[in-house]
Motif scaffolding. Sequence first.
Motif, PDB file in Angstrom:
ATOM      1  N   GLU A  71      39.468  45.060  48.244  1.00 28.20           N
ATOM      2  CA  GLU A  71      38.639  44.062  48.926  1.00 28.20           C
ATOM      3  C   GLU A  71      39.395  42.746  49.112  1.00 28.20           C
ATOM      4  O   GLU A  71      39.261  42.083  50.145  1.00 28.20           O
ATOM      5  N   ILE A  72      40.196  42.361  48.099  1.00 34.96           N
ATOM      6  CA  ILE A  72      40.981  41.128  48.212  1.00 34.96           C
ATOM      7  C   ILE A  72      41.976  41.234  49.357  1.00 34.96           C
ATOM      8  O   ILE A  72      42.087  40.336  50.201  1.00 34.96           O
ATOM      9  N   LEU A 101      37.575  31.277  43.534  1.00 32.82           N
ATOM     10  CA  LEU A 101      36.840  32.205  42.674  1.00 32.82           C
ATOM     11  C   LEU A 101      37.251  31.892  41.244  1.00 32.82           C
ATOM     12  O   LEU A 101      38.428  31.993  40.891  1.00 32.82           O
ATOM     13  N   ASP A 102      36.280  31.503  40.435  1.00 32.55           N
ATOM     14  CA  ASP A 102      36.539  31.042  39.063  1.00 32.55           C
ATOM     15  C   ASP A 102      35.716  31.890  38.099  1.00 32.55           C
ATOM     16  O   ASP A 102      34.487  31.990  38.238  1.00 32.55           O
ATOM     17  N   LYS A 123      41.046  31.687  39.762  1.00 33.59           N
ATOM     18  CA  LYS A 123      41.212  31.186  38.400  1.00 33.59           C
ATOM     19  C   LYS A 123      40.490  32.085  37.406  1.00 33.59           C
ATOM     20  O   LYS A 123      39.297  32.361  37.565  1.00 33.59           O
ATOM     21  N   ASP A 124      41.241  32.538  36.384  1.00 33.11           N
ATOM     22  CA  ASP A 124      40.651  33.356  35.324  1.00 33.11           C
ATOM     23  C   ASP A 124      39.887  34.536  35.918  1.00 33.11           C
ATOM     24  O   ASP A 124      38.723  34.786  35.584  1.00 33.11           O
ATOM     25  N   CYS A 125      40.557  35.273  36.796  1.00 34.31           N
ATOM     26  CA  CYS A 125      39.906  36.377  37.510  1.00 34.31           C
ATOM     27  C   CYS A 125      40.374  37.758  37.044  1.00 34.31           C
ATOM     28  O   CYS A 125      40.041  38.756  37.681  1.00 34.31           O
ATOM     29  N   GLN A 126      41.176  37.803  35.967  1.00 30.44           N
ATOM     30  CA  GLN A 126      41.649  39.084  35.420  1.00 30.44           C
ATOM     31  C   GLN A 126      42.321  39.935  36.504  1.00 30.44           C
ATOM     32  O   GLN A 126      42.153  41.155  36.563  1.00 30.44           O
ATOM     33  N   LEU A 127      43.086  39.277  37.339  1.00 30.46           N
ATOM     34  CA  LEU A 127      43.663  39.921  38.519  1.00 30.46           C
ATOM     35  C   LEU A 127      44.497  41.150  38.190  1.00 30.46           C
ATOM     36  O   LEU A 127      44.454  42.150  38.903  1.00 30.46           O
ATOM     37  N   PRO A 162      28.370  40.943  41.032  1.00 27.91           N
ATOM     38  CA  PRO A 162      29.707  41.481  41.329  1.00 27.91           C
ATOM     39  C   PRO A 162      30.379  40.723  42.468  1.00 27.91           C
ATOM     40  O   PRO A 162      29.706  40.041  43.247  1.00 27.91           O
ATOM     41  N   ALA A 163      31.709  40.890  42.588  1.00 27.58           N
ATOM     42  CA  ALA A 163      32.474  40.137  43.584  1.00 27.58           C
ATOM     43  C   ALA A 163      32.711  40.926  44.863  1.00 27.58           C
ATOM     44  O   ALA A 163      32.915  40.334  45.922  1.00 27.58           O
ATOM     45  N   SER A 164      32.704  42.249  44.788  1.00 30.26           N
ATOM     46  CA  SER A 164      33.047  43.070  45.965  1.00 30.26           C
ATOM     47  C   SER A 164      32.182  42.767  47.181  1.00 30.26           C
ATOM     48  O   SER A 164      32.712  42.589  48.293  1.00 30.26           O
ATOM     49  N   PRO A 165      30.836  42.685  47.054  1.00 30.57           N
ATOM     50  CA  PRO A 165      30.023  42.395  48.248  1.00 30.57           C
ATOM     51  C   PRO A 165      30.355  41.049  48.880  1.00 30.57           C
ATOM     52  O   PRO A 165      30.301  40.908  50.102  1.00 30.57           O
TER      53      PRO A 165
END
Length: 647
Positions: free
Chosen positions: A492-493, A481-482, A508-512, A461-464
Amino acid sequence: MAKVETRGKSATVESLVQTCIKLVCQHMSVLEERISDLPASLLKDILPHLNIVYLDRIESAVQSKGISTSFMWEFIFKDLVKTWRCRPMVAQPDCDWKQKSLERLFHVALYTHNRGDKKYLSNLSEQTVLSMTVSYVQTLSVVSRKVCRLATEDLKPILSVLERRADSLKLLDRWSPWTGVETDLLYILHRLLDHGSVKDVEMGRCYGLDLQNWITTRCRRIDRVGPHLNHESVELPVAGTSAGIQGTEPRCSDYTSVGPQRSGSATEEVACKRRRITWLWDMPTEFPCDTFLPKCGPICPKGQINSLDMQVTPFEITNVVSPSLPFWLCLHTLHLHNERLFKDSDLLALVNSLQILCSKPGCLLRDLTMAVNDHTPVDAVLEACPSLTSLSLDIFPPTPGSCNKLIPMRAFKHLEPTVFVLEKLSVKSSHGKVQIDMDGLLSALKQTPNLTTLHVAGIHPASPILCTLAESNKTLKSLTLDDVNLASCHCEILHFLENSLLQDLCLKDCQLFDKCTTNEDFLMPFVETLKGLCSLQTLALPQNRLAKSVKDLAEIFSGDTPSHILKLDLSSNYILPADLLEFGTLVSLHKRSQQPCPRLILDLRLNPLDRDQEVKEQALRALIPFSHILTDNWDSRNTMVDHISVM
């Protein structure tokens, strides 16, 4: 009747100009010394009709008229390289197109005979093209056996220039494997590496162990490692240590062979060890210079490679790289690439070899790329190589039956975490999203307070990661972040951005925006946070399905405190011409009120802007006064299915 006559006169004048241009180009050998006497408007029309020799010769005269020839060199490069749209250099306005195009032309002349009907090569022989372009070759790419022509008498002068000019060599595997080490190829490599200026080598897989071994001996420092070593004093990595990188450095007599050959009698094991040591130290590693002494001269030095980029198999990692790596004291950069992962025991042997190398006082290694298992702790690799300033790890899924044998030493000795000097870290999976040893990655981030660049791809996961960066990596300047799902990480962002000094941000391609019902959910807070980040200079949001929302992104340049972004990448976002027009209108409105302001580099490639050419032109006209626009002639109607599939 007068109207018709006017048209007729216009047509006559145009035809006369074209005739004059043609005649001037045909007699350039006579007229080139007086080319500066021509008006600037005519000079610019002449340039597309010249071959590269005359284009080069009149360059200074043309520049004195205020005309740059860069557009012609750019045209030549893009004509030669059909995949130019995918290359990062097109996003650099200050790219040296002349060097790029002439280096490419050198390889075209060396490897191909059919050059097509190119005006920039008209009336030029192969020898002329090679002689004119060779001084612009920084990297020589070996892509076929035709490179051996450089060893012929006719092309010896070309090879001599390459010795002085080229500083990089690429041995690419684009043809069938070599059945043996060819004399001419070895002679060329010997001239470039041992007599020339080449210090950086990139090597494919098809050249065989003999050539691979000969090249890697150039990674050793001659003044520290002699050709004859006492076997009893040699320290090699052990492959069976269960305690990770805390394993000792055994003597040669303690070394056990790596791989499935371990089973068998004690006699077989001893024989295997003996064969291994004999192969490693007694095989010929010196170039047979005596064969070429009449060509090379009375003295043949030995080159030293500073940067090595290798495509390797697990067998080569185990039998070539790991045993000899502790002696590669010349290297400051080592990139190892493999398509499939080796066993945990082989990875352990490689890391132990790196540890031995990095522990030596003369070690120069600062930049390392290698593959690891998804359960490999990042901090354990760093602990083995504490002097690294750049580390790139390619994460592979676990092999069947694998278990983690690489454990940080502090886990056994309860030591305080080490502070590493690492400045650049890349952790990416090329094999789909993987869940790595998150504790090891977070520990590495906490132990690298001087980290300035981080690239994470295909990891979750990206949050931590974002939370740790906000707390522990205040000096981070560049974050990429790709293929990392950020749809549920909006808080978090924003928290990270509010506590950072970022200069470059790429998502990139992060489903923001996948979970946003309105732009107020995330896009507008995101824009306001970016405006408050005064240090930010580059923002890249490719493949995030911005589409109509791009008009709201224009607000980043609005108000009394607009963003200081100098480069904005909006490629592959399904932006239609009407959407771009709204964006362009708002950007021009905001930028006009802030004059003077620096020009924005705006990347719009791979968007379906061909759907309405007239509206597209309107949008570009609004943006051009304030932007350097990177666009292409992408045919979205024929490739939209492929485009959507990767978005």
